[in-house]
Design a protein around this motif. Sequence first.
Motif, PDB file in Angstrom:
ATOM      1  N   PHE A  22      10.220  -8.973  -4.832  1.00 54.56           N
ATOM      2  CA  PHE A  22       9.134  -8.243  -5.495  1.00 54.56           C
ATOM      3  C   PHE A  22       8.809  -6.948  -4.759  1.00 54.56           C
ATOM      4  O   PHE A  22       8.594  -5.903  -5.383  1.00 54.56           O
ATOM      5  N   LEU A  23       8.744  -7.014  -3.433  1.00 53.92           N
ATOM      6  CA  LEU A  23       8.141  -5.931  -2.650  1.00 53.92           C
ATOM      7  C   LEU A  23       9.116  -5.155  -1.780  1.00 53.92           C
ATOM      8  O   LEU A  23       8.764  -4.096  -1.251  1.00 53.92           O
ATOM      9  N   GLY A  24      10.322  -5.682  -1.579  1.00 50.25           N
ATOM     10  CA  GLY A  24      11.288  -4.996  -0.723  1.00 50.25           C
ATOM     11  C   GLY A  24      10.964  -5.093   0.751  1.00 50.25           C
ATOM     12  O   GLY A  24      11.345  -4.220   1.535  1.00 50.25           O
ATOM     13  N   ILE A  25      10.244  -6.150   1.155  1.00 53.41           N
ATOM     14  CA  ILE A  25       9.887  -6.323   2.565  1.00 53.41           C
ATOM     15  C   ILE A  25      10.702  -7.468   3.162  1.00 53.41           C
ATOM     16  O   ILE A  25      11.324  -8.241   2.436  1.00 53.41           O
ATOM     17  N   LYS A  26      10.684  -7.579   4.484  1.00 51.27           N
ATOM     18  CA  LYS A  26      11.411  -8.626   5.185  1.00 51.27           C
ATOM     19  C   LYS A  26      10.453  -9.747   5.594  1.00 51.27           C
ATOM     20  O   LYS A  26       9.283  -9.496   5.918  1.00 51.27           O
ATOM     21  N   THR A  27      10.982 -10.969   5.605  1.00 53.51           N
ATOM     22  CA  THR A  27      10.265 -12.100   6.194  1.00 53.51           C
ATOM     23  C   THR A  27      10.706 -12.228   7.642  1.00 53.51           C
ATOM     24  O   THR A  27      11.905 -12.268   7.929  1.00 53.51           O
ATOM     25  N   VAL A  28       9.735 -12.283   8.552  1.00 57.15           N
ATOM     26  CA  VAL A  28      10.041 -12.302   9.988  1.00 57.15           C
ATOM     27  C   VAL A  28       9.308 -13.465  10.645  1.00 57.15           C
ATOM     28  O   VAL A  28       8.121 -13.693  10.389  1.00 57.15           O
ATOM     29  N   CYS A  29      10.015 -14.191  11.508  1.00 56.54           N
ATOM     30  CA  CYS A  29       9.401 -15.281  12.271  1.00 56.54           C
ATOM     31  C   CYS A  29       8.585 -14.705  13.420  1.00 56.54           C
ATOM     32  O   CYS A  29       8.992 -13.724  14.062  1.00 56.54           O
ATOM     33  N   GLY A  82       0.828  -1.212   0.000  1.00 57.07           N
ATOM     34  CA  GLY A  82       0.000   0.000   0.000  1.00 57.07           C
ATOM     35  C   GLY A  82       0.852   1.247   0.000  1.00 57.07           C
ATOM     36  O   GLY A  82       1.851   1.344  -0.722  1.00 57.07           O
ATOM     37  N   ASP A  83       0.489   2.221   0.834  1.00 58.76           N
ATOM     38  CA  ASP A  83       1.219   3.487   0.918  1.00 58.76           C
ATOM     39  C   ASP A  83       2.337   3.456   1.960  1.00 58.76           C
ATOM     40  O   ASP A  83       2.996   4.471   2.192  1.00 58.76           O
ATOM     41  N   GLU A  84       2.552   2.321   2.579  1.00 62.09           N
ATOM     42  CA  GLU A  84       3.564   2.217   3.625  1.00 62.09           C
ATOM     43  C   GLU A  84       4.978   2.154   3.053  1.00 62.09           C
ATOM     44  O   GLU A  84       5.186   1.742   1.906  1.00 62.09           O
ATOM     45  N   ASN A  85       5.943   2.534   3.871  1.00 65.97           N
ATOM     46  CA  ASN A  85       7.337   2.261   3.560  1.00 65.97           C
ATOM     47  C   ASN A  85       7.533   0.751   3.680  1.00 65.97           C
ATOM     48  O   ASN A  85       7.162   0.163   4.693  1.00 65.97           O
ATOM     49  N   PRO A  86       8.095   0.087   2.646  1.00 64.83           N
ATOM     50  CA  PRO A  86       8.287  -1.367   2.727  1.00 64.83           C
ATOM     51  C   PRO A  86       9.029  -1.808   3.982  1.00 64.83           C
ATOM     52  O   PRO A  86       8.822  -2.939   4.456  1.00 64.83           O
ATOM     53  N   GLU A  87       9.853  -0.946   4.547  1.00 62.97           N
ATOM     54  CA  GLU A  87      10.578  -1.283   5.772  1.00 62.97           C
ATOM     55  C   GLU A  87       9.621  -1.585   6.924  1.00 62.97           C
ATOM     56  O   GLU A  87       9.949  -2.368   7.823  1.00 62.97           O
ATOM     57  N   ASN A  88       8.435  -0.977   6.884  1.00 61.77           N
ATOM     58  CA  ASN A  88       7.461  -1.140   7.967  1.00 61.77           C
ATOM     59  C   ASN A  88       6.394  -2.183   7.659  1.00 61.77           C
ATOM     60  O   ASN A  88       5.366  -2.263   8.324  1.00 61.77           O
ATOM     61  N   VAL A  89       6.664  -2.995   6.630  1.00 60.91           N
ATOM     62  CA  VAL A  89       5.771  -4.088   6.236  1.00 60.91           C
ATOM     63  C   VAL A  89       6.570  -5.387   6.316  1.00 60.91           C
ATOM     64  O   VAL A  89       7.705  -5.453   5.845  1.00 60.91           O
ATOM     65  N   ILE A 130      12.503  -1.942  14.269  1.00 63.05           N
ATOM     66  CA  ILE A 130      11.739  -1.303  13.186  1.00 63.05           C
ATOM     67  C   ILE A 130      10.248  -1.488  13.462  1.00 63.05           C
ATOM     68  O   ILE A 130       9.778  -2.620  13.657  1.00 63.05           O
ATOM     69  N   PRO A 131       9.471  -0.403  13.493  1.00 65.77           N
ATOM     70  CA  PRO A 131       8.018  -0.533  13.715  1.00 65.77           C
ATOM     71  C   PRO A 131       7.345  -1.314  12.583  1.00 65.77           C
ATOM     72  O   PRO A 131       7.702  -1.165  11.406  1.00 65.77           O
ATOM     73  N   ILE A 132       6.384  -2.128  12.941  1.00 68.94           N
ATOM     74  CA  ILE A 132       5.597  -2.896  11.964  1.00 68.94           C
ATOM     75  C   ILE A 132       4.226  -2.248  11.839  1.00 68.94           C
ATOM     76  O   ILE A 132       3.475  -2.174  12.813  1.00 68.94           O
ATOM     77  N   ASN A 133       3.900  -1.781  10.643  1.00 71.80           N
ATOM     78  CA  ASN A 133       2.596  -1.154  10.413  1.00 71.80           C
ATOM     79  C   ASN A 133       1.625  -2.048   9.641  1.00 71.80           C
ATOM     80  O   ASN A 133       0.412  -1.922   9.779  1.00 71.80           O
ATOM     81  N   ARG A 134       2.189  -2.931   8.805  1.00 76.34           N
ATOM     82  CA  ARG A 134       1.351  -3.869   8.036  1.00 76.34           C
ATOM     83  C   ARG A 134       1.988  -5.252   8.098  1.00 76.34           C
ATOM     84  O   ARG A 134       3.213  -5.390   8.028  1.00 76.34           O
ATOM     85  N   ILE A 135       1.127  -6.266   8.213  1.00 78.54           N
ATOM     86  CA  ILE A 135       1.589  -7.653   8.256  1.00 78.54           C
ATOM     87  C   ILE A 135       0.978  -8.430   7.098  1.00 78.54           C
ATOM     88  O   ILE A 135      -0.250  -8.568   7.003  1.00 78.54           O
ATOM     89  N   TYR A 136       1.839  -8.908   6.194  1.00 81.05           N
ATOM     90  CA  TYR A 136       1.431  -9.860   5.167  1.00 81.05           C
ATOM     91  C   TYR A 136       1.465 -11.230   5.842  1.00 81.05           C
ATOM     92  O   TYR A 136       2.512 -11.834   6.004  1.00 81.05           O
ATOM     93  N   ASN A 137       0.306 -11.695   6.266  1.00 77.54           N
ATOM     94  CA  ASN A 137       0.237 -12.843   7.171  1.00 77.54           C
ATOM     95  C   ASN A 137       0.244 -14.170   6.437  1.00 77.54           C
ATOM     96  O   ASN A 137      -0.646 -14.464   5.649  1.00 77.54           O
ATOM     97  N   ARG A 138       1.250 -14.996   6.740  1.00 76.59           N
ATOM     98  CA  ARG A 138       1.318 -16.346   6.180  1.00 76.59           C
ATOM     99  C   ARG A 138       1.221 -17.415   7.271  1.00 76.59           C
ATOM    100  O   ARG A 138       1.417 -18.593   7.001  1.00 76.59           O
ATOM    101  N   VAL A 139       0.918 -16.977   8.490  1.00 80.61           N
ATOM    102  CA  VAL A 139       0.752 -17.908   9.608  1.00 80.61           C
ATOM    103  C   VAL A 139      -0.676 -18.453   9.597  1.00 80.61           C
ATOM    104  O   VAL A 139      -1.638 -17.681   9.565  1.00 80.61           O
ATOM    105  N   ILE A 140      -0.805 -19.770   9.617  1.00 81.30           N
ATOM    106  CA  ILE A 140      -2.121 -20.385   9.789  1.00 81.30           C
ATOM    107  C   ILE A 140      -2.360 -20.463  11.289  1.00 81.30           C
ATOM    108  O   ILE A 140      -1.797 -21.306  11.991  1.00 81.30           O
TER     109      ILE A 140
END
Length: 392
Positions: free
Chosen positions: A187-194, A158-165, A214-224
């Motif tokens: 693709f997106l310039g974001i980090k994968t985080v456990c 979205g409009d977020e800095n990829p660092e915060n996603v 680093i503050p997290i503003n958006r989570i691309y959620n892959r956790v079931i």
Amino acid sequence: MIKKYRDLFNSEFTPEKYKDVHQQLLEKSGVEIGFRLSESPIFLPKSFQEKLLDASNSIIKQVKKMSSEDLDKAIPDNCRVPNDTSKPHFLAIDFGICKNNEGEIVPQLIELQAFPTLYAFQKVYDDIVTEVYPFLKEVKNPPSKSDYADILKDVIVGDENPENVILLEIYPEKQKTAVDFALTEKFLGIKTVCLTKIKKEGKKLFYENEGKLIPINRIYNRVIFDELENLPDLKTEFDFREEVDVKWITHPNWFFKISKYILPKLEHAYIPKSYFLNQFPSDENLENFVLKPLFSFAGAGVNLNPTQEVINKILDKENYILQRKVTYEPLFRDINGEFSKAEIRLLYLWKEDEAEPILMDNLVRMTKAAMVNVDFNKKDAIWIGSSNAFFG
């Protein structure tokens, strides 16, 4: 199913080209693929594509008419996450490629989910297969890689800095889909985080990068989420059920809402009849149905031939469905003259400001086994595993 392209592919196929596809994926991602790739894509006529789209459009229309109150009933109380959204960001719809009683090849809905899958991987894979077999450019799947990445970024970042996603997963390096995480980062310039690495201060979440929080503003959620209870020794600072200041992409509640839970509520010529186990009519024959737990992944818990004895032992019958059996048709001829069956998953992204989701790509799973799942195949079989479909 399209003889021209099947014959052409089979004549051009070599083990070296198959290895080349693997090597290019490794070079682009830096990660070994954790699941089997089929040696071949499948080729489907436009008439079959129209059937897929007719069924999918009907499903989407029916889902949009479902009340939030009804959908909310799907969420187990111990899995309810605050700050739900009005619609999901992802939609994946799975169809078996079957033959009906009239001998016509038709799609049959198997399941659907509002949960992300291999969006980044699948596009890169499509492009590589097309490079290795240039004749596929005639039937290449839109959109282009740049347009695809733009839409993916619009939905996830979205409009977020990829660092915060972040892409959130539990022990991501151990997941079979780690290759998709790596390509998503590119693709997106974001980090994968456990999940175990998330830090929490009040309602804010953080991850550490190069010694900085680093503050997290958006989570691309892959956790079931409901699978976390299977990890009793898991230690985290953050519980999904807590009120936190983040935007979920997509909200975890949608994993339950758009799932096998709604199959009994859907109607279409290409949707096999389903019943909740506790509502199975006495005039139906159990032999004609497959037993499925509502919330499972990758075929876990599916019983192809349930008996009354099995049914009687299930205490939480409201958490299971019986779905009318369909017959996958072996249509896809390999270089040895043997045939594989397949199912196709349509991959949608749903922008928050759009009324309809966007069909981005497809993912195919091929098999010679009873269950269409990459884990249920013989080791020496070919034309099995994950792939894609081209329409012509």
